[in-house]
Design a protein around this motif. Structure first.
Motif, PDB file in Angstrom:
ATOM      1  N   ILE A 185       7.218 -45.171  26.352  1.00 45.22           N
ATOM      2  CA  ILE A 185       6.189 -44.524  27.163  1.00 45.22           C
ATOM      3  C   ILE A 185       6.837 -43.378  27.932  1.00 45.22           C
ATOM      4  CG2 ILE A 185       4.440 -44.878  28.949  1.00 45.22           C
ATOM      5  CD1 ILE A 185       4.507 -47.853  28.326  1.00 45.22           C
ATOM      6  N   ALA A 186       6.078 -42.318  28.161  1.00 56.29           N
ATOM      7  CA  ALA A 186       6.573 -41.153  28.894  1.00 56.29           C
ATOM      8  C   ALA A 186       7.043 -41.559  30.287  1.00 56.29           C
ATOM      9  CB  ALA A 186       5.485 -40.090  28.981  1.00 56.29           C
ATOM     10  N   PHE A 187       8.197 -40.991  30.691  1.00 53.55           N
ATOM     11  CA  PHE A 187       8.852 -41.366  31.950  1.00 53.55           C
ATOM     12  C   PHE A 187       9.315 -40.100  32.662  1.00 53.55           C
ATOM     13  CE2 PHE A 187      13.128 -42.919  33.690  1.00 53.55           C
ATOM     14  CZ  PHE A 187      12.579 -43.345  34.890  1.00 53.55           C
ATOM     15  N   GLN A 188       8.999 -39.997  33.965  1.00 54.68           N
ATOM     16  CA  GLN A 188       9.432 -38.829  34.737  1.00 54.68           C
ATOM     17  C   GLN A 188      10.098 -39.269  36.033  1.00 54.68           C
ATOM     18  OE1 GLN A 188       8.362 -37.284  37.795  1.00 54.68           O
ATOM     19  NE2 GLN A 188       6.826 -38.820  38.399  1.00 54.68           N
ATOM     20  N   ILE A 189      11.006 -38.415  36.532  1.00 52.77           N
ATOM     21  CA  ILE A 189      11.665 -38.636  37.819  1.00 52.77           C
ATOM     22  C   ILE A 189      11.549 -37.366  38.648  1.00 52.77           C
ATOM     23  CG2 ILE A 189      13.830 -39.113  39.014  1.00 52.77           C
ATOM     24  CD1 ILE A 189      14.754 -40.711  36.627  1.00 52.77           C
ATOM     25  N   THR A 220      10.543 -43.973  27.090  1.00 56.63           N
ATOM     26  CA  THR A 220      11.473 -45.088  27.223  1.00 56.63           C
ATOM     27  C   THR A 220      10.729 -46.420  27.229  1.00 56.63           C
ATOM     28  OG1 THR A 220      13.319 -45.941  28.534  1.00 56.63           O
ATOM     29  CG2 THR A 220      11.419 -45.123  29.755  1.00 56.63           C
ATOM     30  N   GLN A 221      11.481 -47.480  26.980  1.00 58.76           N
ATOM     31  CA  GLN A 221      10.934 -48.840  27.023  1.00 58.76           C
ATOM     32  C   GLN A 221      11.569 -49.676  28.118  1.00 58.76           C
ATOM     33  OE1 GLN A 221      11.425 -49.283  22.437  1.00 58.76           O
ATOM     34  NE2 GLN A 221       9.914 -50.833  23.019  1.00 58.76           N
ATOM     35  N   LYS A 222      12.641 -49.178  28.747  1.00 58.01           N
ATOM     36  CA  LYS A 222      13.373 -49.998  29.705  1.00 58.01           C
ATOM     37  C   LYS A 222      13.838 -49.145  30.886  1.00 58.01           C
ATOM     38  CE  LYS A 222      17.285 -53.208  30.039  1.00 58.01           C
ATOM     39  NZ  LYS A 222      18.418 -53.838  29.308  1.00 58.01           N
ATOM     40  N   ILE A 223      13.573 -49.630  32.082  1.00 53.53           N
ATOM     41  CA  ILE A 223      14.012 -48.955  33.297  1.00 53.53           C
ATOM     42  C   ILE A 223      14.628 -49.987  34.231  1.00 53.53           C
ATOM     43  CG2 ILE A 223      13.309 -47.636  35.338  1.00 53.53           C
ATOM     44  CD1 ILE A 223      10.878 -46.679  33.681  1.00 53.53           C
ATOM     45  N   GLU A 224      15.796 -49.675  34.752  1.00 53.54           N
ATOM     46  CA  GLU A 224      16.410 -50.481  35.792  1.00 53.54           C
ATOM     47  C   GLU A 224      16.528 -49.620  37.040  1.00 53.54           C
ATOM     48  OE1 GLU A 224      19.983 -52.476  34.696  1.00 53.54           O
ATOM     49  OE2 GLU A 224      19.144 -53.287  32.829  1.00 53.54           O
ATOM     50  N   GLY A 243       4.032 -43.571  32.265  1.00 58.57           N
ATOM     51  CA  GLY A 243       2.635 -43.658  31.873  1.00 58.57           C
ATOM     52  C   GLY A 243       1.924 -42.331  31.951  1.00 58.57           C
ATOM     53  N   LEU A 244       0.693 -42.346  32.442  1.00 64.31           N
ATOM     54  CA  LEU A 244      -0.209 -41.205  32.340  1.00 64.31           C
ATOM     55  C   LEU A 244       0.309 -39.957  33.054  1.00 64.31           C
ATOM     56  CD1 LEU A 244      -2.935 -40.368  31.153  1.00 64.31           C
ATOM     57  CD2 LEU A 244      -4.014 -41.132  33.277  1.00 64.31           C
ATOM     58  N   ASN A 245       0.802 -40.103  34.281  1.00 57.70           N
ATOM     59  CA  ASN A 245       1.272 -38.927  35.015  1.00 57.70           C
ATOM     60  C   ASN A 245       2.498 -38.309  34.349  1.00 57.70           C
ATOM     61  OD1 ASN A 245       1.181 -37.167  37.480  1.00 57.70           O
ATOM     62  ND2 ASN A 245       3.211 -38.047  37.775  1.00 57.70           N
ATOM     63  N   ALA A 246       3.393 -39.141  33.842  1.00 56.39           N
ATOM     64  CA  ALA A 246       4.563 -38.617  33.138  1.00 56.39           C
ATOM     65  C   ALA A 246       4.157 -37.874  31.868  1.00 56.39           C
ATOM     66  CB  ALA A 246       5.527 -39.757  32.806  1.00 56.39           C
ATOM     67  N   GLU A 247       3.105 -38.343  31.198  1.00 55.16           N
ATOM     68  CA  GLU A 247       2.587 -37.619  30.039  1.00 55.16           C
ATOM     69  C   GLU A 247       2.081 -36.235  30.451  1.00 55.16           C
ATOM     70  OE1 GLU A 247      -0.424 -40.087  28.362  1.00 55.16           O
ATOM     71  OE2 GLU A 247       0.998 -41.416  27.362  1.00 55.16           O
ATOM     72  N   LEU A 306       2.712 -46.901  35.959  1.00 58.49           N
ATOM     73  CA  LEU A 306       3.521 -47.665  36.893  1.00 58.49           C
ATOM     74  C   LEU A 306       4.390 -46.680  37.659  1.00 58.49           C
ATOM     75  CD1 LEU A 306       5.432 -50.977  36.357  1.00 58.49           C
ATOM     76  CD2 LEU A 306       6.622 -49.004  37.319  1.00 58.49           C
ATOM     77  N   ALA A 307       4.248 -46.663  38.974  1.00 60.29           N
ATOM     78  CA  ALA A 307       5.002 -45.729  39.816  1.00 60.29           C
ATOM     79  C   ALA A 307       6.127 -46.459  40.534  1.00 60.29           C
ATOM     80  CB  ALA A 307       4.087 -45.065  40.844  1.00 60.29           C
ATOM     81  N   ILE A 308       7.247 -45.779  40.671  1.00 55.73           N
ATOM     82  CA  ILE A 308       8.388 -46.254  41.446  1.00 55.73           C
ATOM     83  C   ILE A 308       8.496 -45.302  42.632  1.00 55.73           C
ATOM     84  CG2 ILE A 308      10.869 -46.710  41.446  1.00 55.73           C
ATOM     85  CD1 ILE A 308      10.587 -46.920  38.323  1.00 55.73           C
ATOM     86  N   ALA A 309       8.161 -45.789  43.823  1.00 61.19           N
ATOM     87  CA  ALA A 309       7.918 -44.894  44.949  1.00 61.19           C
ATOM     88  C   ALA A 309       8.918 -45.105  46.083  1.00 61.19           C
ATOM     89  CB  ALA A 309       6.497 -45.096  45.476  1.00 61.19           C
ATOM     90  N   ASN A 310       9.651 -44.044  46.401  1.00 61.60           N
ATOM     91  CA  ASN A 310      10.533 -44.035  47.559  1.00 61.60           C
ATOM     92  C   ASN A 310       9.839 -43.401  48.768  1.00 61.60           C
ATOM     93  OD1 ASN A 310      13.071 -44.500  48.841  1.00 61.60           O
ATOM     94  ND2 ASN A 310      13.638 -42.366  48.549  1.00 61.60           N
ATOM     95  N   CYS A 311       8.752 -42.667  48.499  1.00 63.47           N
ATOM     96  CA  CYS A 311       7.972 -41.991  49.542  1.00 63.47           C
ATOM     97  C   CYS A 311       6.492 -42.322  49.351  1.00 63.47           C
ATOM     98  CB  CYS A 311       8.195 -40.478  49.492  1.00 63.47           C
ATOM     99  SG  CYS A 311       9.883 -39.967  49.888  1.00 63.47           S
ATOM    100  N   LYS A 312       5.640 -41.684  50.119  1.00 66.06           N
ATOM    101  CA  LYS A 312       4.217 -42.003  50.092  1.00 66.06           C
ATOM    102  C   LYS A 312       3.412 -41.166  49.106  1.00 66.06           C
ATOM    103  CE  LYS A 312       3.819 -43.680  54.851  1.00 66.06           C
ATOM    104  NZ  LYS A 312       3.055 -43.571  56.112  1.00 66.06           N
ATOM    105  N   LYS A 313       3.701 -39.853  49.041  1.00 66.68           N
ATOM    106  CA  LYS A 313       2.761 -38.932  48.409  1.00 66.68           C
ATOM    107  C   LYS A 313       3.385 -38.105  47.283  1.00 66.68           C
ATOM    108  CE  LYS A 313       0.232 -38.120  52.744  1.00 66.68           C
ATOM    109  NZ  LYS A 313      -0.224 -37.092  53.700  1.00 66.68           N
ATOM    110  N   TYR A 314       2.538 -37.788  46.309  1.00 70.64           N
ATOM    111  CA  TYR A 314       2.860 -36.734  45.356  1.00 70.64           C
ATOM    112  C   TYR A 314       2.695 -35.373  46.038  1.00 70.64           C
ATOM    113  CZ  TYR A 314       2.794 -39.902  41.299  1.00 70.64           C
ATOM    114  OH  TYR A 314       3.078 -40.888  40.397  1.00 70.64           O
ATOM    115  N   GLY A 315       3.195 -34.334  45.382  1.00 67.52           N
ATOM    116  CA  GLY A 315       3.053 -32.984  45.919  1.00 67.52           C
ATOM    117  C   GLY A 315       1.609 -32.536  46.032  1.00 67.52           C
ATOM    118  N   THR A 316       0.715 -33.154  45.299  1.00 62.69           N
ATOM    119  CA  THR A 316      -0.718 -32.839  45.379  1.00 62.69           C
ATOM    120  C   THR A 316      -1.344 -33.346  46.675  1.00 62.69           C
ATOM    121  OG1 THR A 316      -1.286 -34.892  44.249  1.00 62.69           O
ATOM    122  CG2 THR A 316      -0.966 -32.922  42.868  1.00 62.69           C
ATOM    123  N   GLY A 317      -0.617 -34.216  47.379  1.00 65.53           N
ATOM    124  CA  GLY A 317      -1.155 -34.854  48.579  1.00 65.53           C
ATOM    125  C   GLY A 317      -1.692 -36.242  48.328  1.00 65.53           C
TER     126      GLY A 317
END
Length: 291
Positions: free
Chosen positions: A262-266, A274-278, A140-144, A193-204
């Motif tokens: 939709i834009a997707f980042q890791i 992408t349209q599909k994430i597993e 979504g937006l952040n990946a864009e 939509l975020a997939i989160a293994n941790c709490k924070k982005y690098g921005t804090g």
């Protein structure tokens, strides 16, 4: 200091736009003072994962030091994931979210001490489609924003800032997300939509306040709209989201589908539209040096 013989240092020379020669010299000196062998590898952006694998096979390091941002750490993790090798992080990227979440200090002397010590944490690793995710991914937006940042010539946090307004103007949000967990289907609309293994982005920004990097689970957070008050609230440690702003689901496995690409980042690197994430928790964790 820990007991080791060989140290491999992987450096991304262009991450963060900062010179790294002084750091390399200091680390090499500290390693050699322990009567150990030091090997330097610099990434080029071309077939780095395989080259690092080859370097590991030839040099046989006892641990790998990584100088770069989240994307560089991810590359190294991909290269050594099936080996029992710990890593240490020297945060030197445009965004250093994983190091921030693990409490890696900014002080260089402390970073070297941590890197060569024997105190580790086990980091859960996510398998996201055909990629590993150590920290945070989103669609979504952040990946864009990340996609637009990567195509610009300005590095660092200022580069992200420069791309934020154009990204907001051009974005086609809200997006429609279908999330499947344990056979249950959840339909949502939102900006990200975020997939989160941790709490924070690098921005804090604390987008996953209840998250833990070693609990065998990850969180899916659906951000429903742009609310400036709620967004500013993510800068607090004790943030609690209004349900009208964000919804969180904790799980070990999920499937995500979208009606259009939709834009997707890791881990801070744009992957594709992408349209599909597993996504699921990988069987093996990653050992990382910490305070």
């Amino acid at each position: 200091m820990a007991d080791f013989r060989n140290i491999l240092m992987v450096v991304n020379p262009i991450s963060g736009g900062e010179e790294k020669d002084d750091l390399i010299t200091e680390v090499q000196r500290a390693v050699e003072q322990q009567n150990c062998r030091f090997q330097l590898f610099k990434t080029t952006g071309e077939n780095d994962i395989q080259k690092i694998k080859d370097e590991i096979d030839q040099f046989e390091p006892d641990r790998v030091l990584v100088v770069g941002g989240d994307g560089t750490v991810k590359i190294v993790a991909e290269a050594l994931f099936h080996k029992d090798l710990p890593i240490a992080i020297f945060p030197a990227g445009s965004a250093n979210g994983l190091a921030l979440n693990l409490g890696i200090p900014d002080n260089r002397e402390q970073q070297i001490e941590i890197a060569l010590s024997d105190n580790f944490t086990d980091l859960d690793v996510l398998q996201v489609n055909d990629e590993l995710c150590l920290h945070l991914s989103d669609i979504g937006l952040n990946a864009e924003l990340i996609r637009n940042y990567e195509s610009s010539s300005v590095r660092g946090k200022f580069g992200y800032l420069m791309q934020s307004i154009p990204t907001l103007i051009k974005s086609k949000y809200p997006y429609e997300y279908e999330v499947e967990i344990d056979g249950e289907i959840y339909n949502h609309k939102g900006i990200m939509l975020a997939i989160a293994n941790c709490k924070k982005y690098g921005t804090g920004a604390n987008i996953n306040p209840e998250g833990k990097h070693d609990d065998g689970k990850f969180e899916i957070i659906i951000f429903k709209n742009i609310d400036i008050t709620e967004i500013l609230g993510t800068l607090r440690e004790d943030v609690k989201f209004d349900p009208n702003f964000a919804e969180t689901i904790s799980t070990k496995e999920a499937k995500i589908r979208c009606k259009k690409p939709i834009a997707f980042q890791i881990d801070g690197e744009f992957i594709e539209n992408t349209q599909k994430i597993e996504v699921k928790i990988a069987e093996k964790s990653l050992k990382i040096a910490v305070k």
